[in-house]
Write a protein that holds these residues in place. Structure first.
Motif, PDB file in Angstrom:
ATOM      1  N   VAL A 110       1.693   5.357  -0.249  1.00 20.91           N
ATOM      2  CA  VAL A 110       1.039   6.511   0.362  1.00 20.91           C
ATOM      3  C   VAL A 110       0.050   7.120  -0.623  1.00 20.91           C
ATOM      4  N   ALA A 111      -0.932   7.805  -0.096  1.00 16.16           N
ATOM      5  CA  ALA A 111      -1.970   8.432  -0.918  1.00 16.16           C
ATOM      6  C   ALA A 111      -1.365   9.518  -1.803  1.00 16.16           C
ATOM      7  N   ARG A 119      -5.745   0.481   3.842  1.00 18.74           N
ATOM      8  CA  ARG A 119      -5.689   1.539   2.823  1.00 18.74           C
ATOM      9  C   ARG A 119      -6.315   2.822   3.345  1.00 18.74           C
ATOM     10  N   THR A 120      -7.181   2.711   4.352  1.00 12.11           N
ATOM     11  CA  THR A 120      -7.833   3.892   4.917  1.00 12.11           C
ATOM     12  C   THR A 120      -7.059   4.466   6.100  1.00 12.11           C
ATOM     13  N   SER A 121      -5.972   3.821   6.494  1.00 14.37           N
ATOM     14  CA  SER A 121      -5.198   4.261   7.650  1.00 14.37           C
ATOM     15  C   SER A 121      -4.532   5.615   7.401  1.00 14.37           C
ATOM     16  N   CYS A 156      -1.096  12.765   0.047  1.00 13.91           N
ATOM     17  CA  CYS A 156      -0.410  12.756   1.343  1.00 13.91           C
ATOM     18  C   CYS A 156       0.383  14.058   1.483  1.00 13.91           C
ATOM     19  N   GLY A 171      -0.819   5.910   5.849  1.00 13.42           N
ATOM     20  CA  GLY A 171      -0.564   6.125   4.428  1.00 13.42           C
ATOM     21  C   GLY A 171      -1.206   7.377   3.870  1.00 13.42           C
ATOM     22  N   LYS A 172      -2.244   7.864   4.517  1.00 14.39           N
ATOM     23  CA  LYS A 172      -2.950   9.047   4.034  1.00 14.39           C
ATOM     24  C   LYS A 172      -2.300  10.344   4.499  1.00 14.39           C
ATOM     25  N   ILE A 225       0.867  -1.182   0.000  1.00 17.16           N
ATOM     26  CA  ILE A 225       0.000   0.000   0.000  1.00 17.16           C
ATOM     27  C   ILE A 225       0.904   1.232   0.000  1.00 17.16           C
ATOM     28  N   LYS A 265      -2.881   2.000  -3.610  1.00 12.31           N
ATOM     29  CA  LYS A 265      -2.625   3.326  -3.033  1.00 12.31           C
ATOM     30  C   LYS A 265      -3.488   3.467  -1.792  1.00 12.31           C
ATOM     31  N   ALA A 266      -2.954   4.160  -0.787  1.00 13.25           N
ATOM     32  CA  ALA A 266      -3.781   4.520   0.352  1.00 13.25           C
ATOM     33  C   ALA A 266      -4.897   5.417  -0.176  1.00 13.25           C
TER      34      ALA A 266
END
Length: 136
Positions: free
Chosen positions: A13-14, A86-88, A17, A91-92, A11, A129-130
């Protein structure tokens, strides 16, 4: 119960981010936030826990579920859908990539690290991806 773990996946990072170098989340008060608990579990014990382990343990700690009740509570927790890592915020917001090995165990990699780049470019593992913070 459906297996929620990822296997052989990374996963990233978004896209939105806000950091270019990973940041360790810190508690803002006496109680630890979800990102702090997730970070401590994964960073202090790389490749020991699965995504399901992390999600449930954070829930159990924040809800003060006694050890004796955790098996039944875990079954109830996963009886309904749960958001994956992925919602954490790791990573966001905080710049941490999350690698899931072939056994589903997870570890963190700082977005600026060579290991992160190697995992991101590894065609043998699934890439995610996040989730973005903003929908735009």
């Amino acid at each position: 119960m459906k297996d929620m773990n990822h296997y052989g996946a990374f996963i990233q990072v978004a896209d939105d981010c806000p950091v270019r170098e990973a940041v360790i989340p810190v508690a803002k008060s006496d109680s630890k936030t979800i990102p702090v608990l997730q970070y401590e579990m994964i960073a202090n014990h790389p490749y020991l826990y699965t995504q399901e382990d992390v999600l449930f343990e954070v829930f159990a700690r924040r809800n003060h579920i006694p050890e004796a009740e955790r098996k039944a509570a875990r079954d109830r927790f996963f009886s309904k859908g749960q958001p994956c890592l992925r919602t954490s915020s790791l990573g966001k917001r905080y710049g941490w990539g999350i690698h899931h090995d072939e056994q589903g165990k997870v570890a963190l990699y700082a977005v600026e690290s060579e290991e992160y780049m190697n995992l991101m470019n590894d065609k043998r593992i699934k890439q995610f991806k996040a989730m973005r913070t903003n929908r735009t």
